[in-house]
Motif scaffolding. Structure first.
Motif, PDB file in Angstrom:
ATOM      1  N   ILE A   1      -1.401   5.762  -0.195  1.00 23.71           N
ATOM      2  CA  ILE A   1      -1.992   4.625  -0.894  1.00 23.71           C
ATOM      3  C   ILE A   1      -3.050   4.031   0.015  1.00 23.71           C
TER       4      ILE A   1
ATOM      5  N   LYS B   1      -1.312  -3.115  -1.477  1.00 27.88           N
ATOM      6  CA  LYS B   1      -0.638  -1.867  -1.109  1.00 27.88           C
ATOM      7  C   LYS B   1       0.752  -2.119  -0.523  1.00 27.88           C
TER       8      LYS B   1
ATOM      9  N   ASP C   1       4.755   1.809   5.812  1.00 29.37           N
ATOM     10  CA  ASP C   1       3.834   0.697   5.563  1.00 29.37           C
ATOM     11  C   ASP C   1       2.878   0.549   6.738  1.00 29.37           C
TER      12      ASP C   1
ATOM     13  N   VAL D   1       1.392   3.934   2.908  1.00 27.40           N
ATOM     14  CA  VAL D   1       0.245   3.031   2.913  1.00 27.40           C
ATOM     15  C   VAL D   1      -0.472   3.233   4.236  1.00 27.40           C
TER      16      VAL D   1
ATOM     17  N   MET E   1      -6.185   1.651  -4.371  1.00 26.60           N
ATOM     18  CA  MET E   1      -5.934   0.336  -4.958  1.00 26.60           C
ATOM     19  C   MET E   1      -7.038  -0.642  -4.590  1.00 26.60           C
TER      20      MET E   1
END
Length: 258
Positions: free
Chosen positions: A51, A59, A179, A210, A227
């Protein structure tokens, strides 16, 4: 009773979905701030989904909703066809949908080995010797087995993140969420963490990442989600996203970061 029986206890369980995770029409609002709007995507076993997008595009919030650290304001997220809002045991659910955090989140009062065994003994109820052997296996995998007696404050950022990955793997998750796992690292330490993640992807682990590392996304991802302002603008193969993006917003973002 199996682990799955323990954490999937909702009514009308189907478990017939071909997807591990389904995200349907998810929105997230903090006060008057809309962070996510009508998010839809699915995750199949073995996929590595990266992402990407600017800071503030939603995100990390999306990832936290998948892991139930945040609750979606609208829509639904399903794990093997089961609405995660109906799951009774979230600590056990998170062993199957694990998370590696940007800031490591290690326990500073515990040594490396204890960091990697406490979840196994407390949540999975493994015996101490089994948990220890499992932890050492994964610490060895990430090149940190020589540091079992070290405390986190004795480690570099890259070493901390490798321990955090080993800790998540020791729970033997079905899906691992990352993340921005390299954003808190010095540049020379980024490569060692990305190499571990590449090897995990090659092993077939399902991953949702992410990341700001465009090279990693281009080389490793099965799919890339771009995104912007809380929506998924584009969901496609890395080749299409990076060489032939369809949307102007994707083109503008890639022009800036590449």
């Amino acid at each position: 009773m199996s682990n799955q029986d323990n954490y999937i206890q909702a009514d009308n369980a189907t478990n017939e979905s071909p997807y591990i995770i389904k995200v349907e029409h998810v929105g997230k609002v903090f006060g008057t701030n809309t962070v996510l709007t009508d998010i839809n995507f699915n995750v199949k076993s073995g996929e590595v989904i990266c992402i990407i997008g600017s800071s503030g595009s939603g995100k990390s919030t999306l990832l936290r909703c998948v892991n139930k650290f945040e609750t979606a304001t609208s829509g639904a997220i399903y794990y093997h066809g089961e609405d995660i809002n109906k799951i009774k045991n979230f600590p056990l659910f998170r062993t199957k949908v694990g998370m590696v955090f940007q800031s490591f989140n290690l326990f500073n009062n515990m040594d490396v080995l204890k960091n990697c065994t406490i979840g196994q003994t407390k949540v999975l109820h493994r015996k101490k010797e089994e948990a220890k052997a499992n932890a050492i296996k994964y610490l060895d995998l990430v090149g940190m087995s020589a540091y079992v007696n070290a405390r986190p404050n004795q480690l570099s950022g890259g070493q901390k993140q490798r321990v955090a990955i080993a800790r998540a793997l020791a729970m033997e998750p079905e899906v691992l969420l990352f993340d921005e796992p390299t954003s808190a690292l010095d540049p020379e330490m980024v490569g060692e963490v990305l190499d571990i993640m590449r090897n995990l992807a090659k092993s077939g682990l399902t991953m949702l990442v992410v990341t700001h590392e465009m090279g990693f996304a281009r080389d490793v991802a099965s799919r890339v989600l771009f995104m912007d302002k809380g929506v998924i603008v584009e969901d496609d193969t890395p080749e299409n996203i990076f060489t032939n993006p369809k949307e102007d917003r994707t083109k503008e973002f890639l022009k800036r970061v590449l």
